[in-house]
Design an enzyme around this catalytic site. Structure first.
Site, short mmCIF file in Angstrom:
data_model
loop_
_atom_site.label_atom_id
_atom_site.label_comp_id
_atom_site.label_asym_id
_atom_site.label_seq_id
_atom_site.Cartn_x
_atom_site.Cartn_y
_atom_site.Cartn_z
N ARG A 161 -11.79 -51.16 3.36
CA ARG A 161 -13.19 -51.60 3.35
C ARG A 161 -13.22 -53.07 3.74
NH1 ARG A 161 -15.43 -52.41 -2.26
NH2 ARG A 161 -15.46 -54.58 -1.62
N HIS A 211 -18.74 -54.23 -0.91
CA HIS A 211 -19.06 -52.85 -1.30
C HIS A 211 -20.42 -52.44 -0.76
CE1 HIS A 211 -19.65 -49.24 -3.63
NE2 HIS A 211 -20.73 -49.76 -4.17
N TYR A 257 -13.47 -60.78 -6.26
CA TYR A 257 -12.36 -60.00 -6.80
C TYR A 257 -11.25 -59.68 -5.82
CZ TYR A 257 -15.39 -56.34 -4.84
OH TYR A 257 -16.17 -55.59 -4.01
C1 LIG Z 1 -21.09 -41.58 -11.34
C2 LIG Z 1 -21.26 -42.95 -10.79
N1 LIG Z 1 -20.74 -43.99 -11.46
C3 LIG Z 1 -20.89 -45.24 -11.00
C4 LIG Z 1 -21.54 -45.48 -9.84
C5 LIG Z 1 -21.69 -46.89 -9.32
N2 LIG Z 1 -20.84 -47.04 -8.13
C6 LIG Z 1 -21.38 -46.93 -6.90
S1 LIG Z 1 -20.22 -46.98 -5.74
C7 LIG Z 1 -18.97 -47.16 -6.84
C8 LIG Z 1 -17.55 -47.25 -6.36
C9 LIG Z 1 -17.17 -46.07 -5.55
O1 LIG Z 1 -15.93 -46.25 -4.96
P1 LIG Z 1 -15.27 -45.20 -3.97
O2 LIG Z 1 -15.43 -43.83 -4.52
O3 LIG Z 1 -13.90 -45.66 -3.68
O4 LIG Z 1 -16.18 -45.27 -2.66
P2 LIG Z 1 -16.40 -46.55 -1.71
O5 LIG Z 1 -17.68 -47.18 -2.18
O6 LIG Z 1 -15.25 -47.45 -1.84
O7 LIG Z 1 -16.55 -46.01 -0.34
C10 LIG Z 1 -19.49 -47.21 -8.13
C11 LIG Z 1 -18.68 -47.41 -9.35
C12 LIG Z 1 -22.08 -44.37 -9.16
N3 LIG Z 1 -22.76 -44.50 -8.00
N4 LIG Z 1 -21.93 -43.13 -9.65
#
Ligand SMILES: Cc1ncc(C[n+]2csc(CCOP(=O)(O)OP(=O)(O)O)c2C)c(N)n1
Ligand SMILES: [Mg+2]
Lengths: 326, 366
Positions: free
Chosen positions: B260, B264, B273
């Site tokens: 990435r 985010h 971080y």
């Molecule tokens: C069930 C849930 N918990 C927390 C969140 C908040 N949240 C949004 S994105 C994220 C991280 C997701 O990381 P990843 O699965 O690696 O996908 P990326 O964003 O890196 O593509 C979090 C914790 C959420 N959307 N859904």
């Protein structure tokens, strides 16, 4: 005393309790190095260490469930669910375990945990980031459901929640996180749980609200005051268990009551309060109890968000209906 | 606890790869990639994805779009996946997958409407069976299982393709659905975008599992790793998996190793971080330059064509942005009108109230 906004007040309460009670641990997604997506836990991992301020993998069921185990073992976990939209995987743990561990074991094992979560609409957040599911938790026997409406309330209620011997769900209104500042004395003084707060006194009617909607409610009360109508304004703060006595006392004086909340109407917590008024205060009611609530719809995405949230106009219309009722 | 670090996406274990970061061919190319000219559409789709991302970020910064999740550096995944799918397959994307969505026929205007806070953006004019992007992490994996089962029940040769992040593989939804998919042998491809981060959680803190692909083994099927910055590798692996699924041999899991490169979302500040050096080092592996280097080396691509493509993308995006910005907000009644097949009588008074109190301007908007 420092001028704090609501999110800083949450941070101050967490820091105070981490410093004064070695049993307190925080856990959640992105709460450590990042300080939480709203910065509620800013600096706490650096100050209290990664063993007491834990960044977890992405797993709400395990966050809530692990907090139960920690609590039973004598820790005082304060878990963060990043948004209430993501609290549902934790429901099994909260409803089937946190709320009833004491009861099932006749007090042998207890669950002194707090589950914090930002909630509510009004910040143009993405989908699933704007709901107000407080009634869902207020429905569960054995839980406390607490919502602060200001920085000082957040500070004192969160301290009380952490010190409480039973599980507390603590919802923080995202719309208020940075909306205004208030003098908050960081002296570790908790506010009472299980009590409503009368934030303004008047004689003609009673407003009952909580969380972010207290802002619009106070604005409506201001406008009415300009017209010579004075109102009690009650901040419910702890929805469960509910301090119905304070509300009944106010309505015994005013005879007219408007309840304001942003959650959907059907089965919303306003219905519980209205039922309490009918059950115990019918003789003092001079008008039907009015509810101003979110509609029974999915909270819309940003472009219709403020068509959904109760407005000052809607609150005023309900107040006038209550005042004019003969 | 130690502060965990992420490995380079270029360290030995990135799985199968055809092009080196510099665009050198490392092994015999798959059939679809034999003719370099045939790769131009993949290149174009990646360039368009990035240009769209860049514009969406600019719209967000100027208050014309809500929070947005960029796919910077991960373009090969969306393009590799969607280009290998057939039109009547079903895509179940998450919020970082507009690259895949664009190839599936979702329009830029629709994507902008959604991120701009308008549900009409989910009413895709094409891709009518595809799911809207999923925000509650990993919950879409369960739906994908059900979609795939429906296809199997009807003995169709269609497949369900579910995208998810590395963080999503920590959730019960993922484990439960993967397990059931294995037990049911459904035509489901789980494609993990392992971009090394889940907001501030590095891959190393997310799981002690050596790879995410190996999680499939416990569910009784194979999981493989591919270089997610090599669009040829992604497309080849997906195509291969989908062929197997269509033949009745499912499910499948692919872990696409990528990075990435951006925050985010627009609501995040990754400098809090992760080290700037980690990010700048990862830029050398990004997918677009890699394919361009290869195409230029083979003579199939050049500076002029690239400039032309950039202009073409910009114009296409300009038109979409204009149409998006000219779209009036949804009518307040829309809150009610899509809730049920027919509005229950009990809701009519609330709908009336919403219309009576509708404010033409959003007064409390900041
Ligand atoms: C069930 C849930 N918990 C927390 C969140 C908040 N949240 C949004 S994105 C994220 C991280 C997701 O990381 P990843 O699965 O690696 O996908 P990326 O964003 O890196 O593509 C979090 C914790 C959420 N959307 N859904
Ligand atoms: Mg990730």
């Amino acid at each position: 005393m420092a001028e704090l906004n609501l999110v800083e007040a949450v941070n101050a309460a967490l820091a105070y309790e981490l410093a004064h009670d070695a049993c307190v641990v925080l856990l959640g997604e992105d709460i450590g190095v990042n300080g939480g997506v709203f910065r509620a836990t800013l600096g706490l991992q650096a100050r209290f260490g990664a063993e007491r301020v834990l960044d977890t993998p992405l797993a709400e069921t395990a966050i809530a469930g692990a907090a139960i185990g920690m609590a039973a073992e004598g820790l005082k976990p304060v878990a963060e669910i990043q948004f209430t939209g993501f609290i549902y995987p934790a429901l099994d743990q909260i409803v089937n375990h946190a709320s009833r561990l004491r009861h099932r074991t006749r007090g042998r094992l207890t669950c002194p945990m707090v589950l914090r979560s930002p909630y509510g609409a009004g910040i143009h957040a993405p989908e699933h980031h704007s709901e107000s599911p407080e009634a869902l938790f207020a429905h569960v026997p054995g839980l406390r459901m607490v919502i602060p409406s200001s920085p000082s309330r957040a500070y004192g209620l969160l301290l009380a929640a952490i010190r409480d011997p039973d599980p507390v769900i603590f919802f923080e209104p995202t719309r208020l996180y940075r909306l205004f500042r208030q003098e908050v004395d960081d002296n570790g003084a908790a506010l009472p749980l299980d009590a409503c707060f009368v934030v303004r006194e008047g004689g003609d009617m009673t407003f009952v609200s909580w969380g972010a909607m207290l802002r619009e409610t106070l604005d409506a009360a201001d406008i009415l005051a300009g017209e010579g109508v004075t109102a009690d304004v009650i901040d419910v703060a702890t929805l469960k268990p509910l301090d119905m006595a304070t509300i009944l006392e106010s309505v015994a004086k005013t005879g007219r009551c408007v309840i304001v909340h942003e959650a959907a109407r059907s089965g919303g917590f306003g219905a519980e309060i209205a039922a309490g008024l009918v059950e115990h205060g019918l003789s003092s009611l001079l008008a039907p109890v009015q509810r101003v609530t979110g509609y029974d719809v999915v909270v819309p995405l940003a472009r219709l968000e403020y068509q959904y949230l109760p407005s000052v106009e809607r609150i005023l219309a309900a107040a006038r209906a209550a005042l004019e009722f003969k | 606890m130690d502060r965990p670090m992420n490995a380079d996406t270029d360290s030995q274990n990135v799985g199968s790869r055809f092009l080196s970061p510099a665009g050198q061919v490392l092994q015999r190319l798959p059939a679809f990639a034999q003719d370099p000219a045939a790769l131009a559409p993949l290149y174009r789709a990646m360039v368009l994805t990035r240009a769209f991302d860049t514009r969406a970020m600019a719209l967000q910064r100027t208050g014309k779009l809500g929070t947005f999740a960029s796919s910077l550096g991960q373009e090969a995944i969306g393009v590799g996946v969607a280009s290998a799918m057939l039109f009547n397959d079903v895509l179940l994307p998450y919020y970082r997958d507009h690259g895949a969505q664009l190839l599936r026929g979702v329009t830029m205007v629709e994507i902008l409407l959604y991120w701009g806070g308008d549900e009409r953006g989910n009413d895709f004019s094409a891709a009518r069976r595809d799911f809207p992007l999923c925000v509650p992490i990993a919950s879409q994996v369960c739906h994908a299982l059900g979609v795939a089962y429906a296809m199997k029940l009807r003995r169709e040769r269609r497949v369900a393709v579910c995208l998810l992040g590395d963080g999503a593989t920590s959730k019960g939804d993922f484990y439960e659905s993967m397990n059931m998919a294995g037990a049911w042998r459904v035509p489901l491809l789980l494609l993990i975008n392992n971009n090394q981060w889940a907001i501030s959680a590095p891959r190393s803190a997310q799981s002690a599992a050596r790879t995410l692909a190996q999680k499939a083994l416990a569910a009784g099927f194979e999981g493989i790793q591919v270089d997610g910055n090599d669009v040829i590798a992604v497309r080849a692996a997906v195509q291969n998996a989908l062929d197997t699924l269509r033949g009745g041999g499912g499910p499948a899991l692919i872990e696409a190793m990528t990075y990435r490169l951006g925050d985010h979302t627009t609501a995040d500040d990754a400098t809090r971080y992760r080290a700037a050096e980690e990010v700048s080092r990862q830029w050398q592996f990004e997918p677009i330059a890699r394919l361009r280097n290869y195409l230029v080396n083979t003579g199939a691509w050049g500076k002029e064509r690239d400039e032309h493509l950039q202009r073409e993308c910009a114009e296409q995006i300009d038109r979409a942005v204009d149409a998006y910005l000219a779209t009036p907000p949804p009518a307040p009644a829309a809150m009610f009108d899509h809730l049920y097949a027919a509005l229950p009588a009990a809701l009519a008074p609330q709908r009336d109230s919403a219309l009576r109190f509708a404010s033409p301007e959003d007064k409390r908007d900041g």
